[in-house]
Design an enzyme around this catalytic site. Structure first.
Site, mmCIF file in Angstrom:
data_model
loop_
_atom_site.group_PDB
_atom_site.id
_atom_site.type_symbol
_atom_site.label_atom_id
_atom_site.label_comp_id
_atom_site.label_asym_id
_atom_site.label_seq_id
_atom_site.Cartn_x
_atom_site.Cartn_y
_atom_site.Cartn_z
ATOM 1 N NE ARG A 1 60.008 -43.777 13.501
ATOM 2 C CZ ARG A 1 61.304 -43.858 13.765
ATOM 3 N NH1 ARG A 1 61.990 -44.924 13.411
ATOM 4 N NH2 ARG A 1 61.912 -42.871 14.384
ATOM 5 C CE LYS B 1 59.701 -34.046 10.923
ATOM 6 N NZ LYS B 1 60.861 -34.500 10.092
ATOM 7 C CG ASP C 1 63.267 -31.308 10.340
ATOM 8 O OD1 ASP C 1 64.141 -30.486 10.679
ATOM 9 O OD2 ASP C 1 63.133 -32.425 10.875
ATOM 10 C CE LYS D 1 67.026 -32.451 12.227
ATOM 11 N NZ LYS D 1 65.951 -32.968 11.337
ATOM 12 C CB THR E 1 65.274 -36.268 19.941
ATOM 13 O OG1 THR E 1 64.920 -36.708 18.623
ATOM 14 C CG2 THR E 1 64.674 -34.907 20.202
ATOM 15 C CG ASP F 1 76.804 -24.590 3.394
ATOM 16 O OD1 ASP F 1 77.906 -23.998 3.283
ATOM 17 O OD2 ASP F 1 76.482 -25.557 2.670
#
Length: 235
Positions: A211, A38, A65, A67, A120, A70
């Protein structure tokens, strides 16, 4: 019904790193343990989008990613560019006009549109503060139904919502879940998290992990362990 997915392809490692050199070094360290990556805001804005072409050329898959959200024309042009880049997934926010524009711009390309229902890191209190009258569960359900009706390929949702959405929407829509933390990992800034095995059991198709892999002393072993857990849960 969606075709079976190789367990290794179900792990998407988030290259949340400060620059292209760091991302390339991480890809080298992970080697054949990871097939799907990603690229998010941090790396994209640090000149990392061209890495998508290199990863695709190396036989990897790429989830961009960003998002998108517009006016329809702007979203559509962005989707067209990402399709040409060779991305496998791209995210848009789950607003009807945005999703409609993205689906139309995808055309006959292989790019899959994923709608982000509720981030999330948000909980009911966060939504209330932002002016929403609905809680997380109700807003996720409403946006999920809209996404499916508009022809969106999949949803980005927390693991907690995966089981409910799978029952609600059936087997064909893809569910991509961030907020994945192997047992013993820190939750960091995520509020709605789950282990890989539980997320797969709940109905998730793909798991996004950042992570716990890229921050591990041995990222390759960390990724391999998650893939093993996915394989075991998937049966």
């Amino acid at each position: 019904m969606t075709a079976p997915i190789n367990p290794r392809d179900r792990l998407i490692v988030a290259l949340d790193l400060p620059d292209l050199r760091a991302a390339e070094a991480m890809v080298d360290r992970l080697d054949d343990a990871v097939s799907f990556y990603k690229i998010g805001y941090q790396l994209a804005y640090a000149g990392g989008l061209p890495l998508a072409r290199a990863l695709k050329a190396a036989g990897k898959k790429v989830f961009v990613d960003l998002k998108l959200h517009d006016i329809g024309n702007t979203v559509g042009r962005g989707v067209e560019s990402l399709a040409e880049l060779g991305a496998t997934f791209v995210t848009v926010h789950a607003y009807p006009q945005t999703m409609k524009a993205a689906v139309e711009a995808r055309g006959q390309s292989k790019l899959k549109i994923l709608a982000v229902t509720v981030l999330t890191s948000y909980d009911d209190a966060d939504l209330q503060e932002a002016g929403y009258q609905l809680g997380v569960r109700d807003l996720v359900e409403r946006r999920a139904r809209q996404a499916q009706a508009l022809g969106v390929n999949g949803l980005v949702c927390s693991p907690e919502e995966a089981g409910h959405l799978r029952q609600l929407l059936g087997p064909d829509i893809l569910l991509v879940t961030p907020g994945i933390r192997p047992a013993g990992s820190s939750a960091d800034d995520q509020k709605r998290i789950m282990t890989p095995a539980r997320a797969i059991a709940a109905g998730a198709n793909y798991l996004v992990v950042g992570r716990p892999v890229i921050g591990a002393d041995d990222p390759k072993s960390a990724a391999a362990a998650i893939v093993e857990e996915i394989a075991a849960a998937a049966g």
